[in-house]
Write a protein that holds these residues in place. Sequence first.
Motif, PDB file in Angstrom:
ATOM      1  N   LYS A 147      30.603  31.526  44.977  1.00  0.00           N
ATOM      2  CA  LYS A 147      30.512  32.099  43.632  1.00  0.00           C
ATOM      3  C   LYS A 147      31.722  31.654  42.792  1.00  0.00           C
ATOM      4  N   ILE A 148      32.870  31.606  43.451  1.00  0.00           N
ATOM      5  CA  ILE A 148      34.097  31.196  42.728  1.00  0.00           C
ATOM      6  C   ILE A 148      33.957  29.741  42.252  1.00  0.00           C
ATOM      7  N   LYS A 149      33.440  28.899  43.149  1.00  0.00           N
ATOM      8  CA  LYS A 149      33.280  27.482  42.796  1.00  0.00           C
ATOM      9  C   LYS A 149      32.335  27.337  41.604  1.00  0.00           C
ATOM     10  N   LYS A 150      31.255  28.103  41.643  1.00  0.00           N
ATOM     11  CA  LYS A 150      30.280  28.035  40.559  1.00  0.00           C
ATOM     12  C   LYS A 150      30.937  28.509  39.250  1.00  0.00           C
ATOM     13  N   LEU A 151      31.687  29.589  39.383  1.00  0.00           N
ATOM     14  CA  LEU A 151      32.369  30.138  38.201  1.00  0.00           C
ATOM     15  C   LEU A 151      33.320  29.095  37.592  1.00  0.00           C
ATOM     16  N   LEU A 152      34.053  28.427  38.487  1.00  0.00           N
ATOM     17  CA  LEU A 152      35.016  27.417  38.011  1.00  0.00           C
ATOM     18  C   LEU A 152      34.321  26.296  37.233  1.00  0.00           C
ATOM     19  N   ASP A 153      33.098  25.982  37.654  1.00  0.00           N
ATOM     20  CA  ASP A 153      32.349  24.937  36.951  1.00  0.00           C
ATOM     21  C   ASP A 153      31.840  25.412  35.599  1.00  0.00           C
ATOM     22  N   GLN A 154      31.665  26.722  35.498  1.00  0.00           N
ATOM     23  CA  GLN A 154      31.069  27.243  34.257  1.00  0.00           C
ATOM     24  C   GLN A 154      32.087  27.635  33.192  1.00  0.00           C
ATOM     25  N   ILE A 155      33.222  28.222  33.627  1.00  0.00           N
ATOM     26  CA  ILE A 155      34.118  28.789  32.599  1.00  0.00           C
ATOM     27  C   ILE A 155      34.907  27.731  31.844  1.00  0.00           C
ATOM     28  N   ASP A 156      35.263  28.139  30.631  1.00  0.00           N
ATOM     29  CA  ASP A 156      36.060  27.249  29.797  1.00  0.00           C
ATOM     30  C   ASP A 156      37.364  27.980  29.450  1.00  0.00           C
ATOM     31  N   ILE A 157      38.483  27.421  29.911  1.00  0.00           N
ATOM     32  CA  ILE A 157      39.777  28.046  29.607  1.00  0.00           C
ATOM     33  C   ILE A 157      40.502  27.133  28.629  1.00  0.00           C
ATOM     34  N   ASN A 158      41.032  27.721  27.592  1.00  0.00           N
ATOM     35  CA  ASN A 158      41.736  26.899  26.614  1.00  0.00           C
ATOM     36  C   ASN A 158      43.000  27.595  26.123  1.00  0.00           C
ATOM     37  N   MET A 159      43.854  26.804  25.517  1.00  0.00           N
ATOM     38  CA  MET A 159      45.115  27.356  25.040  1.00  0.00           C
ATOM     39  C   MET A 159      45.362  26.881  23.618  1.00  0.00           C
ATOM     40  N   GLU A 160      45.867  27.781  22.799  1.00  0.00           N
ATOM     41  CA  GLU A 160      46.197  27.382  21.427  1.00  0.00           C
ATOM     42  C   GLU A 160      47.575  27.896  21.105  1.00  0.00           C
ATOM     43  N   ASN A 161      48.269  27.157  20.274  1.00  0.00           N
ATOM     44  CA  ASN A 161      49.584  27.615  19.868  1.00  0.00           C
ATOM     45  C   ASN A 161      49.484  28.175  18.465  1.00  0.00           C
ATOM     46  N   GLN A 162      49.682  29.484  18.331  1.00  0.00           N
ATOM     47  CA  GLN A 162      49.578  30.078  16.993  1.00  0.00           C
ATOM     48  C   GLN A 162      50.943  30.610  16.584  1.00  0.00           C
ATOM     49  N   ASN A 163      51.498  30.019  15.548  1.00  0.00           N
ATOM     50  CA  ASN A 163      52.844  30.379  15.063  1.00  0.00           C
ATOM     51  C   ASN A 163      53.878  30.447  16.185  1.00  0.00           C
ATOM     52  N   GLY A 164      53.830  29.496  17.052  1.00  0.00           N
ATOM     53  CA  GLY A 164      54.851  29.418  18.105  1.00  0.00           C
ATOM     54  C   GLY A 164      54.519  30.238  19.340  1.00  0.00           C
ATOM     55  N   THR A 165      53.478  31.079  19.307  1.00  0.00           N
ATOM     56  CA  THR A 165      53.133  31.806  20.533  1.00  0.00           C
ATOM     57  C   THR A 165      51.787  31.283  21.047  1.00  0.00           C
ATOM     58  N   GLN A 166      51.676  31.278  22.375  1.00  0.00           N
ATOM     59  CA  GLN A 166      50.441  30.724  22.925  1.00  0.00           C
ATOM     60  C   GLN A 166      49.389  31.813  23.115  1.00  0.00           C
ATOM     61  N   ARG A 167      48.181  31.446  22.802  1.00  0.00           N
ATOM     62  CA  ARG A 167      47.045  32.354  22.993  1.00  0.00           C
ATOM     63  C   ARG A 167      46.110  31.693  23.996  1.00  0.00           C
ATOM     64  N   PHE A 168      45.556  32.506  24.885  1.00  0.00           N
ATOM     65  CA  PHE A 168      44.629  31.962  25.879  1.00  0.00           C
ATOM     66  C   PHE A 168      43.206  32.418  25.613  1.00  0.00           C
ATOM     67  N   PHE A 169      42.287  31.483  25.764  1.00  0.00           N
ATOM     68  CA  PHE A 169      40.878  31.750  25.462  1.00  0.00           C
ATOM     69  C   PHE A 169      40.022  31.524  26.697  1.00  0.00           C
ATOM     70  N   LEU A 170      39.198  32.517  26.981  1.00  0.00           N
ATOM     71  CA  LEU A 170      38.242  32.399  28.081  1.00  0.00           C
ATOM     72  C   LEU A 170      36.862  32.330  27.441  1.00  0.00           C
ATOM     73  N   ASP A 171      36.213  31.231  27.620  1.00  0.00           N
ATOM     74  CA  ASP A 171      34.919  30.974  26.970  1.00  0.00           C
ATOM     75  C   ASP A 171      34.967  31.317  25.476  1.00  0.00           C
ATOM     76  N   GLY A 172      36.016  30.908  24.837  1.00  0.00           N
ATOM     77  CA  GLY A 172      36.136  31.091  23.394  1.00  0.00           C
ATOM     78  C   GLY A 172      36.709  32.441  22.966  1.00  0.00           C
ATOM     79  N   GLU A 173      36.838  33.376  23.882  1.00  0.00           N
ATOM     80  CA  GLU A 173      37.335  34.710  23.517  1.00  0.00           C
ATOM     81  C   GLU A 173      38.840  34.795  23.788  1.00  0.00           C
ATOM     82  N   ASP A 174      39.574  35.334  22.815  1.00  0.00           N
ATOM     83  CA  ASP A 174      41.024  35.468  22.980  1.00  0.00           C
ATOM     84  C   ASP A 174      41.313  36.582  23.992  1.00  0.00           C
ATOM     85  N   VAL A 175      41.846  36.189  25.168  1.00  0.00           N
ATOM     86  CA  VAL A 175      42.089  37.182  26.225  1.00  0.00           C
ATOM     87  C   VAL A 175      43.589  37.306  26.520  1.00  0.00           C
TER      88      VAL A 175
END
Length: 437
Positions: free
Chosen positions: A56-84
């Motif tokens: 299940k973990i392997k499948k999840l890893l293939d599906q999820i999208d993790i991203n990072m953005e730098n907003q005004n010098g602080t980093q925000r993390f996104f899980l499938d597009g949602e700011d988490v």
Amino acid sequence: MAFIVAIDGPAGTGKGTVTERISKKKKLLNIDTGATYRCVTLAMQRKNIQLDELEKIKKLLDQIDINMENQNGTQRFFLDGEDVSEEIRSKEVTKMVSQVSSIKEVRIKMVDLQRKLAEGKDVIMEGRDIGTYVFPKADVKIYLDADEEERARRRVKQNQEKGINMSYEEVLENIRKRDENDKNKEMGALKVAEDATVIDTTNLTIDEVVKKVEELIEQKKTKIKKEEKLEKVAYYERKETRWKKIVRGTIKGFLAGLYHIAFHVKVTGKVPDEGAYIICANHINYLDAAAIILLNKRKVRFVAKEDLYRFGILAWLGHLFDIIPIKRNKQDLESMKRCIKALKNGELLGIFPEGTRKGLAKNQKVKNGAAFMALRTNTKVIPVGIHGKFKFRSKIYINYGEPLDFSEWKDKANDKEVMEEVSKKIMDQIIQLSEKE
Ligand code: DC
């Protein structure tokens, strides 16, 4: 070239705060790798996936999208597009993340993501295995440490600021468990990289730690600049002009005269008047290279460490005598290209197979550079034995041997065994000649 600062160390050593400050001051992209593991943990919790459900973990890893953005010098993390960014710091995620980060499949995927996030950028990356695994060639490697009680106190304070309620005992227990788990992971375990600078932050303020890290970054940048400058100087090719020939001839004559005043030089054998040859001699002193260059009718182009070009007058002489620079401890393709070109032009190339000025020790392993060149370009090698004390007015013997022909192995330049054999044959001749008076 991208500049990479790796900050590793256990939880609560101030990595996050230090990294954030340095990132702003030094304009480096801040990448918190722990957050990537936290995102996976959150995704697992949301889908109710347990630690032992590998498929299940392997499948999840293939599906999820993790991203990072730098907003005004602080980093925000996104899980499938949602700011988490806040949610990944929750008590539940914190408790489970170390175990999630121990799963090999998770690590492989996250390390890949971390490298991609950093691609082509100047970054400061914090984590556990940045200097040892993610970027083993990072420009600056720092390992922050502190005793566990101090780290727990800091975490409690940090949690309070974020509105997370955890007792000191709970935090300390959590830190101990995580340390234990992080240090004993099968892959990407927390350990100090050999070339990392360890900073114990127990009794240091954040400002003091930031200052130390900044100093290390500055030192490295200065070193890189110096090396770039050296490379520019060393690898600059001064064109052969009539004027250069005249100056070289004059200087050569003058220095050769001084040489004869300083030493009683006895030369036996000689270099043919024409054609490409590799001259290989034993190396006891810088003055032996000088003897071969100055006391030869023809121009001998020695291969020398690029460090020679650090010093003004030597750099000038290096360019005048067309000395070919070579980098230490790494493959230097540019240098090899120049050697090949010189031999193809019918010039004389000088190489010390011993590599450094170790003096002559029988059966000592030598570098294969000369053998490689001889086979690669099918050029004969002239062995030279030098001996003497290089003391004022003492006798120096320079004995040239007969050219050695290795053409039967000419296609074997990549065969290590053959090259070692050729190197040995060259050295045996040099040794014999260096014993002759
Ligand atoms: O730095 P942090 O507390 O956010 O990290 C969360 C967990 O992730 C921590 O237990 C160690 C793990 N981690 C890791 O194994 N490798 C990294 N490069 C970063 C974090």
